[in-house]
Design a protein around this motif. Structure first.
Motif, mmCIF file in Angstrom:
data_model
loop_
_atom_site.group_PDB
_atom_site.id
_atom_site.type_symbol
_atom_site.label_atom_id
_atom_site.label_comp_id
_atom_site.label_asym_id
_atom_site.label_seq_id
_atom_site.Cartn_x
_atom_site.Cartn_y
_atom_site.Cartn_z
ATOM 1 N N PRO A 154 -3.190 -3.253 -1.922
ATOM 2 C CA PRO A 154 -2.042 -3.775 -2.682
ATOM 3 C C PRO A 154 -2.192 -3.744 -4.196
ATOM 4 C CG PRO A 154 -2.448 -5.144 -0.764
ATOM 5 C CD PRO A 154 -3.580 -4.156 -0.821
ATOM 6 N N ALA A 155 -3.346 -4.165 -4.717
ATOM 7 C CA ALA A 155 -3.508 -4.225 -6.180
ATOM 8 C C ALA A 155 -3.449 -2.839 -6.813
ATOM 9 C CB ALA A 155 -4.830 -4.906 -6.526
ATOM 10 N N ALA A 156 -4.113 -1.866 -6.187
ATOM 11 C CA ALA A 156 -4.106 -0.507 -6.730
ATOM 12 C C ALA A 156 -2.741 0.143 -6.580
ATOM 13 C CB ALA A 156 -5.175 0.340 -6.030
ATOM 14 N N HIS A 157 -2.047 -0.173 -5.489
ATOM 15 C CA HIS A 157 -0.678 0.325 -5.286
ATOM 16 C C HIS A 157 0.219 -0.186 -6.410
ATOM 17 C CE1 HIS A 157 3.167 0.087 -2.579
ATOM 18 N NE2 HIS A 157 3.261 1.053 -3.471
ATOM 19 N N LYS A 158 0.137 -1.469 -6.705
ATOM 20 C CA LYS A 158 0.978 -2.051 -7.758
ATOM 21 C C LYS A 158 0.646 -1.452 -9.115
ATOM 22 C CE LYS A 158 2.644 -6.466 -9.564
ATOM 23 N NZ LYS A 158 2.607 -7.939 -9.411
ATOM 24 N N ALA A 159 -0.644 -1.257 -9.397
ATOM 25 C CA ALA A 159 -1.049 -0.668 -10.680
ATOM 26 C C ALA A 159 -0.518 0.756 -10.814
ATOM 27 C CB ALA A 159 -2.569 -0.682 -10.796
ATOM 28 N N PHE A 160 -0.523 1.496 -9.718
ATOM 29 C CA PHE A 160 -0.009 2.871 -9.741
ATOM 30 C C PHE A 160 1.489 2.878 -10.042
ATOM 31 C CE2 PHE A 160 2.117 6.340 -7.440
ATOM 32 C CZ PHE A 160 1.516 7.441 -8.041
ATOM 33 N N GLY A 207 0.812 -1.207 0.000
ATOM 34 C CA GLY A 207 0.000 0.000 0.000
ATOM 35 C C GLY A 207 0.846 1.257 0.000
ATOM 36 N N MET A 208 0.282 2.315 -0.535
ATOM 37 C CA MET A 208 0.971 3.601 -0.533
ATOM 38 C C MET A 208 0.772 4.322 0.790
ATOM 39 S SD MET A 208 0.660 5.192 -4.351
ATOM 40 C CE MET A 208 1.464 6.691 -3.775
ATOM 41 N N ILE A 209 1.686 5.255 1.075
ATOM 42 C CA ILE A 209 1.690 5.941 2.365
ATOM 43 C C ILE A 209 1.348 7.416 2.222
ATOM 44 C CG2 ILE A 209 3.108 6.540 4.374
ATOM 45 C CD1 ILE A 209 4.873 4.045 3.503
ATOM 46 N N ASN A 210 2.123 8.140 1.441
ATOM 47 C CA ASN A 210 1.902 9.580 1.307
ATOM 48 C C ASN A 210 2.389 10.087 -0.047
ATOM 49 O OD1 ASN A 210 4.703 9.832 1.401
ATOM 50 N ND2 ASN A 210 4.770 10.653 3.454
ATOM 51 N N GLU A 211 2.095 11.342 -0.304
ATOM 52 C CA GLU A 211 2.576 12.019 -1.501
ATOM 53 C C GLU A 211 3.035 13.421 -1.121
ATOM 54 O OE1 GLU A 211 0.387 10.864 -5.454
ATOM 55 O OE2 GLU A 211 -1.127 11.340 -3.949
ATOM 56 N N VAL A 212 4.114 13.870 -1.755
ATOM 57 C CA VAL A 212 4.622 15.221 -1.533
ATOM 58 C C VAL A 212 4.586 15.974 -2.859
ATOM 59 C CG1 VAL A 212 6.547 16.630 -0.711
ATOM 60 C CG2 VAL A 212 6.147 14.362 0.286
ATOM 61 N N PRO A 213 3.880 17.107 -2.933
ATOM 62 C CA PRO A 213 3.841 17.886 -4.174
ATOM 63 C C PRO A 213 5.216 18.441 -4.530
ATOM 64 C CG PRO A 213 2.122 18.582 -2.638
ATOM 65 C CD PRO A 213 3.066 17.709 -1.873
ATOM 66 N N MET A 214 5.360 18.863 -5.769
ATOM 67 C CA MET A 214 6.597 19.466 -6.250
ATOM 68 C C MET A 214 6.308 20.892 -6.708
ATOM 69 S SD MET A 214 8.769 16.745 -6.296
ATOM 70 C CE MET A 214 9.966 16.812 -7.627
ATOM 71 N N GLN A 251 -2.335 -8.917 7.352
ATOM 72 C CA GLN A 251 -2.107 -8.276 8.649
ATOM 73 C C GLN A 251 -1.355 -6.953 8.496
ATOM 74 O OE1 GLN A 251 -0.746 -12.185 10.813
ATOM 75 N NE2 GLN A 251 -1.072 -10.619 12.353
ATOM 76 N N LEU A 252 -0.332 -6.971 7.665
ATOM 77 C CA LEU A 252 0.471 -5.764 7.473
ATOM 78 C C LEU A 252 -0.333 -4.673 6.767
ATOM 79 C CD1 LEU A 252 3.856 -7.416 6.451
ATOM 80 C CD2 LEU A 252 3.464 -6.021 8.495
ATOM 81 N N ASN A 253 -1.112 -5.065 5.768
ATOM 82 C CA ASN A 253 -1.921 -4.078 5.053
ATOM 83 C C ASN A 253 -2.980 -3.469 5.975
ATOM 84 O OD1 ASN A 253 -4.720 -3.907 3.152
ATOM 85 N ND2 ASN A 253 -2.932 -2.751 2.439
ATOM 86 N N ASN A 254 -3.612 -4.312 6.797
ATOM 87 C CA ASN A 254 -4.609 -3.807 7.736
ATOM 88 C C ASN A 254 -3.983 -2.835 8.738
ATOM 89 O OD1 ASN A 254 -6.690 -5.257 6.575
ATOM 90 N ND2 ASN A 254 -6.491 -6.996 7.973
ATOM 91 N N ALA A 255 -2.798 -3.182 9.229
ATOM 92 C CA ALA A 255 -2.099 -2.306 10.181
ATOM 93 C C ALA A 255 -1.705 -0.997 9.523
ATOM 94 C CB ALA A 255 -0.862 -3.022 10.730
ATOM 95 N N LYS A 301 -7.876 4.419 -3.028
ATOM 96 C CA LYS A 301 -7.763 2.976 -3.242
ATOM 97 C C LYS A 301 -6.327 2.476 -3.310
ATOM 98 C CE LYS A 301 -8.146 3.382 -8.294
ATOM 99 N NZ LYS A 301 -8.950 3.003 -9.491
ATOM 100 N N ARG A 302 -5.365 3.389 -3.454
ATOM 101 C CA ARG A 302 -3.957 2.967 -3.544
ATOM 102 C C ARG A 302 -3.399 2.460 -2.219
ATOM 103 N NH1 ARG A 302 -1.386 8.222 -5.967
ATOM 104 N NH2 ARG A 302 -2.870 9.024 -4.435
#
Length: 330
Positions: free
Chosen positions: A304-310, A118-125, A271-275, A300-301
């Motif tokens: 896991p599936a959406a994270h990988k697609a991104f 899963g993704m965590i955060n995004e920082v603009p540029m 477990q890790l994704n839920n946490a 949705k990212r």
């Protein structure tokens, strides 16, 4: 022989299930950060480690290990080859998508050798210029570039850095690659110092590094790189996006994601994704990320599936730009 294979598979499944039921147990979960301690990615990892410790009930132990070098590929390789038991994870930024283009002899395949958590955060540029530039808005700046073709330069913190990727993407989109000289520096601080001092003309970097300089008036800001305006940011809300300025489809952020070695048991991954999803809603974690200029991912990212697609889409976006530039890290 078939019976033996079936029995072996059943035993493996039973072991994996038993392992998942006791995960993480008394062993620490290690976040491998492929950069030096004290940097933005390291800070994200330490904040997330604490938030996930709380989200797993407080009994879990999370630690951060910095494995610096080669644009993050040394740390990523270590996790790709680690035991797939959930105790060694990789926390990587946009480099996860950039390294396949920058390193032609990469020892891992991002889309094949990892489980996506899963993704965590995004920082603009932000696109910024030295204070002496006569232009005061993006349109005037574009005109200034055309009028001074071949005379200007753009700085970045080093091959594969956020500022390098952003500069490459912008030059490609605006077709300014031949009109500017690219100057690499050994880190963000010297690159920024050169811009503030007027030794270089332009730089594109994450808000973590640029907001303070913009606010102090030491650099000029022209645009943000996100798809939508940063309406929630008091300082940057009035700056246009590059898409608004005619660079169709331009959308670039510095993002962080969490990964496990390929083959990690599904129950452990769950477990890790839920946490992770619980941690991303932790008010204290959100506040800390806002302090870094980051926005916590809440779409949705986080799955896991959406994270990988991104990440796959980011690889496809970055690779042709790097190849066109013809400068690689290996």
């Amino acid at each position: 022989m078939k019976r033996l294979l079936v029995l072996a598979a059943a035993a493996t499944a039973m072991f994996a299930n038993a392992q998942a039921q006791t995960f993480p147990g008394s062993r620490a979960v290690t976040f491998v950060v492929p950069f030096a301690a004290g940097g933005p990615t390291d800070r994200v990892a330490r904040d997330l480690a604490e938030a996930m410790r709380k989200s797993m009930g407080g009994g879990a132990n999370f630690v951060v290990e910095n494995v610096n070098g080669a644009g993050g590929t040394i740390g990523a390789t270590k996790v790709a080859k680690a035991a797939p038991d959930g105790h060694t994870l990789l926390l990587f930024h946009i480099g996860m998508a950039a390294t396949p283009a920058l390193y032609r002899k990469l020892q891992y395949k991002p889309l094949e050798d990892f489980e996506f958590l899963g993704m965590i955060n995004e920082v603009p540029m932000t696109l910024i210029g030295k204070p002496q530039l006569p232009a005061n808005n993006y349109r005037d700046f574009e005109n200034y570039i055309r009028a001074n073709a071949g005379k200007l330069n753009i700085a970045h913190a080093g091959l594969g850095s956020a500022s390098h990727l952003c500069g490459l993407m912008w030059q490609s989109a605006v077709k300014a690659s031949e009109a500017m000289t690219t100057i690499p520096f050994g880190g963000t601080a010297p690159a920024m110092n050169a811009l503030v001092g007027g030794q270089v003309d332009l730089m594109c970097d994450q808000t973590t590094n640029t907001v303070g300089q913009i606010e102090a008036g030491r650099v000029k800001a022209f645009a943000v790189t996100t798809a939508k305006p940063l309406s929630g940011n008091k300082l940057l809300k009035d700056y246009p996006t590059l898409q608004e300025m005619g660079l169709k489809g331009f959308d670039l952020t510095i993002w962080h994601g969490l990964y496990a070695p390929k083959g990690t048991p599904p129950a452990v991954l769950t477990q890790l994704n839920n946490a992770l999803k619980v941690a991303l809603k932790d008010p204290d974690f959100i506040k800390k990320q806002e302090g870094l200029g980051a926005v916590v991912v809440n779409d949705k990212r986080v799955e896991p599936a959406a994270h990988k697609a991104f990440v796959a889409a980011e690889i496809a976006k970055i690779k042709p730009v790097v190849e066109a530039a013809g400068k690689f890290a290996d």
